[in-house]
Design a protein around this motif. Structure first.
Motif, mmCIF file in Angstrom:
data_model
loop_
_atom_site.group_PDB
_atom_site.id
_atom_site.type_symbol
_atom_site.label_atom_id
_atom_site.label_comp_id
_atom_site.label_asym_id
_atom_site.label_seq_id
_atom_site.Cartn_x
_atom_site.Cartn_y
_atom_site.Cartn_z
ATOM 1 N N GLY A 69 0.987 -1.053 -0.037
ATOM 2 C CA GLY A 69 0.276 0.034 -0.290
ATOM 3 C C GLY A 69 0.477 0.961 0.191
ATOM 4 O O GLY A 69 0.788 2.144 -0.520
ATOM 5 N N VAL A 70 1.435 1.963 1.201
ATOM 6 C CA VAL A 70 2.745 2.901 1.208
ATOM 7 C C VAL A 70 3.448 2.862 -0.236
ATOM 8 O O VAL A 70 3.426 4.536 -0.102
ATOM 9 N N TYR A 71 3.962 1.946 -0.085
ATOM 10 C CA TYR A 71 5.805 1.872 -1.226
ATOM 11 C C TYR A 71 4.914 2.696 -2.527
ATOM 12 O O TYR A 71 5.240 3.727 -2.875
ATOM 13 N N PRO A 72 4.265 2.453 -3.135
ATOM 14 C CA PRO A 72 3.263 2.691 -4.108
ATOM 15 C C PRO A 72 2.860 4.230 -4.024
ATOM 16 O O PRO A 72 3.292 4.862 -4.882
ATOM 17 N N ALA A 73 2.318 4.662 -2.993
ATOM 18 C CA ALA A 73 1.361 5.863 -2.709
ATOM 19 C C ALA A 73 2.807 6.663 -3.049
ATOM 20 O O ALA A 73 3.108 8.072 -3.623
ATOM 21 N N THR A 74 4.681 6.652 -1.991
ATOM 22 C CA THR A 74 5.272 7.288 -1.914
ATOM 23 C C THR A 74 5.899 7.888 -3.243
ATOM 24 O O THR A 74 6.489 8.741 -3.502
ATOM 25 N N LYS A 75 5.977 6.870 -4.538
ATOM 26 C CA LYS A 75 6.526 6.807 -5.724
ATOM 27 C C LYS A 75 5.750 7.844 -6.598
ATOM 28 O O LYS A 75 5.930 8.359 -7.228
ATOM 29 N N ALA A 76 4.133 7.905 -6.013
ATOM 30 C CA ALA A 76 3.649 8.870 -6.953
ATOM 31 C C ALA A 76 3.739 10.043 -6.547
ATOM 32 O O ALA A 76 3.042 10.832 -7.037
ATOM 33 N N TYR A 77 4.204 10.273 -5.165
ATOM 34 C CA TYR A 77 4.856 11.811 -4.713
ATOM 35 C C TYR A 77 6.180 11.658 -4.950
ATOM 36 O O TYR A 77 6.542 13.051 -4.742
ATOM 37 N N LYS A 78 6.566 11.375 -5.990
ATOM 38 C CA LYS A 78 8.016 11.584 -6.199
ATOM 39 C C LYS A 78 9.022 11.685 -5.367
ATOM 40 O O LYS A 78 9.984 12.206 -5.075
ATOM 41 N N TYR A 79 8.812 10.737 -4.164
ATOM 42 C CA TYR A 79 9.794 10.060 -3.630
ATOM 43 C C TYR A 79 10.566 9.196 -3.734
ATOM 44 O O TYR A 79 11.063 8.198 -5.064
ATOM 45 N N ALA A 80 12.174 9.283 -3.692
ATOM 46 C CA ALA A 80 13.215 8.890 -4.183
ATOM 47 C C ALA A 80 13.316 7.568 -3.526
ATOM 48 O O ALA A 80 12.514 7.695 -2.495
ATOM 49 N N GLU A 105 13.539 7.457 0.116
ATOM 50 C CA GLU A 105 12.813 7.777 1.219
ATOM 51 C C GLU A 105 11.334 6.894 0.704
ATOM 52 O O GLU A 105 10.983 6.832 1.888
ATOM 53 N N GLY A 106 10.682 6.591 0.085
ATOM 54 C CA GLY A 106 10.093 5.823 -0.047
ATOM 55 C C GLY A 106 10.059 4.581 0.769
ATOM 56 O O GLY A 106 8.954 4.429 1.561
ATOM 57 N N ILE A 107 11.155 3.887 0.639
ATOM 58 C CA ILE A 107 11.430 2.861 1.756
ATOM 59 C C ILE A 107 11.408 3.189 3.029
ATOM 60 O O ILE A 107 10.758 2.163 3.727
ATOM 61 N N TYR A 108 12.061 4.166 2.971
ATOM 62 C CA TYR A 108 12.503 4.765 4.906
ATOM 63 C C TYR A 108 10.997 4.834 5.578
ATOM 64 O O TYR A 108 10.642 4.667 6.311
ATOM 65 N N THR A 109 10.358 6.001 4.246
ATOM 66 C CA THR A 109 8.707 5.802 4.955
ATOM 67 C C THR A 109 8.104 4.620 5.383
ATOM 68 O O THR A 109 7.010 4.271 6.459
ATOM 69 N N THR A 110 8.292 3.748 3.517
ATOM 70 C CA THR A 110 7.667 2.623 4.130
ATOM 71 C C THR A 110 7.938 1.623 5.153
ATOM 72 O O THR A 110 6.881 1.323 6.000
ATOM 73 N N LEU A 111 8.688 1.873 5.351
ATOM 74 C CA LEU A 111 8.887 1.101 6.926
ATOM 75 C C LEU A 111 8.781 1.831 8.149
ATOM 76 O O LEU A 111 7.696 0.656 9.161
ATOM 77 N N LEU A 112 9.219 3.055 7.626
ATOM 78 C CA LEU A 112 8.423 3.541 9.270
ATOM 79 C C LEU A 112 6.486 3.788 9.936
ATOM 80 O O LEU A 112 5.976 3.462 10.689
ATOM 81 N N VAL A 150 11.209 -4.851 14.370
ATOM 82 C CA VAL A 150 11.911 -5.275 12.862
ATOM 83 C C VAL A 150 12.043 -3.821 12.145
ATOM 84 O O VAL A 150 13.491 -3.659 12.030
ATOM 85 N N PRO A 151 10.772 -3.215 11.980
ATOM 86 C CA PRO A 151 10.625 -2.091 10.684
ATOM 87 C C PRO A 151 11.950 -1.075 11.357
ATOM 88 O O PRO A 151 12.482 -0.388 10.206
ATOM 89 N N THR A 152 12.176 -1.101 12.142
ATOM 90 C CA THR A 152 12.433 0.292 12.841
ATOM 91 C C THR A 152 14.011 0.005 12.482
ATOM 92 O O THR A 152 14.931 0.788 12.203
ATOM 93 N N LEU A 153 14.850 -1.167 13.029
ATOM 94 C CA LEU A 153 15.344 -1.423 12.861
ATOM 95 C C LEU A 153 16.472 -1.764 11.701
ATOM 96 O O LEU A 153 18.003 -1.289 10.850
ATOM 97 N N ILE A 154 15.373 -2.240 10.147
ATOM 98 C CA ILE A 154 16.091 -2.016 9.043
ATOM 99 C C ILE A 154 16.214 -0.917 8.524
ATOM 100 O O ILE A 154 16.933 -0.426 7.776
ATOM 101 N N ALA A 155 15.391 -0.331 8.361
ATOM 102 C CA ALA A 155 14.949 1.241 8.455
ATOM 103 C C ALA A 155 15.910 2.263 8.792
ATOM 104 O O ALA A 155 16.564 2.563 7.531
ATOM 105 N N ASN A 156 16.560 2.317 10.034
ATOM 106 C CA ASN A 156 17.898 3.174 10.501
ATOM 107 C C ASN A 156 19.444 2.315 10.081
ATOM 108 O O ASN A 156 20.471 3.058 10.553
ATOM 109 N N ALA A 157 18.861 1.159 9.441
ATOM 110 C CA ALA A 157 19.956 0.337 9.651
ATOM 111 C C ALA A 157 20.547 0.901 7.486
ATOM 112 O O ALA A 157 22.154 0.669 7.501
#
Length: 302
Positions: A219-230, A233-240, A279-286
């Motif tokens: 759900g989230v990752y395609p939405a971030t790409k629709a708003y031109k996230y790099a 940025e898109g993966i980090y937003t999705t994980l958070l 889990v998502p927080t660790l992956i995102a920040n790492a």
């Protein structure tokens, strides 16, 4: 604003529907228990995301503000769905809704006046005033057999413009909440968890956790790409946005206390929620912090 609304709404809707389907068709839960699972696993942890943003300094950037706003939208969807699906509609409900609406309308006008007249005193009347409102509306919600978090969440939104400007008060409330109130809540939440139930159902635990993660990503990752996230940025937003903690555990505890789910289902939901906070927080920040967005540290010698 449109960006945060879109990402936040999709972040709620995708796991809400997806996890409900998984619980009902794959785990053979009852319809009400499945809807409860969908609510509990649709959340995003504002506390976790805010702590991450604060630590990195991203809360001061447009990117960080958008992500935090999207988190609030996601949890607002969770709060509304919890109330609409499971709250009984009785005479008490009407009283609760009526009093809450009056409070939501009056508080934005009353609170600044109260703060100007009684603020900045050693007795900390601002904090006591806010606690009185929250405990009062929370007690009314419990009396109406609803969930106390519903009015508390809306109060936070309607008073954001007033309370949010007082950074000292925010720090005091944060200390009070995280230092005193939150530990007692999580002690109570954990006391109902059955380790035997978790050990006996590892497959169900895997399905619930992966269900939340996959539906959030879809759900989230395609939405971030629709708003031109790099990409980062898109993966980090999705994980958070895939994190969960407080509202998920509140929904699970509500389900257990109202006999919508049993202890094993509750235990599985709580462990899934906690895992999704870590889990998502660790992956995102790492691996996926968009370091180019981090505010530059000022040179203290200048």
């Amino acid at each position: 604003m449109e960006e945060a609304l879109t990402i936040g709404f999709i972040s709620f809707l995708a796991p809400f529907l997806g996890c409900t389907v998984i619980a009902y068709y794959m785990l053979d839960w009852t319809a009400r228990a499945s809807w409860l699972a969908g609510v509990a696993l649709s959340t995003t942890s504002v506390a976790v995301v805010y702590a991450v943003m604060l630590e990195l300094g991203l809360n001061k950037t447009e990117f960080g503000k958008t992500v935090l706003a999207a988190c609030f939208i996601t949890d607002l969807g969770t709060v509304i769905s919890l109330g609409l699906i499971f709250a009984p509609f009785t005479g008490r409900t009407i009283i609760f809704v009526a009093v809450s609406i009056v409070a939501f309308v009056v508080l934005p006008y009353l609170t600044p006046v109260f703060f100007r007249k009684y603020g900045n005193r050693p007795s900390e009347l601002e904090a006591k005033y806010l606690l009185l409102i929250l405990f009062g509306l929370g007690s009314l919600a419990v009396w109406s057999e609803s969930e106390a978090v519903l009015p508390a969440y809306v109060v936070g939104m309607v008073l954001a413009g007033t309370v949010g400007k007082d950074h000292i008060l925010i720090r005091r409330l944060r200390t009070l909440t995280f230092g005193l109130l939150t530990p007692f809540y999580f002690i109570r939440t954990g006391s109902y968890v059955s380790l035997a139930s978790i050990i006996a159902a590892p497959v169900a635990l895997f399905f619930l956790f992966m269900g939340k993660m996959i539906t959030k990503i879809i759900g989230v990752y395609p939405a971030t790409k629709a708003y031109k996230y790099a990409q980062k940025e898109g993966i980090y937003t999705t994980l958070l946005m895939s994190t969960g903690l407080t509202f998920g555990s509140i929904a699970a505890l509500f389900g257990l206390s109202h006999q919508i789910i049993d202890q094993q289902q509750y235990s599985l939901l709580i462990v899934t929620v906690i895992a999704s906070a870590v889990v998502p927080t660790l992956i995102a920040n790492a691996f996926f912090i968009p370091k180019y967005l981090l505010p530059k540290k000022e040179d203290g010698n200048e």
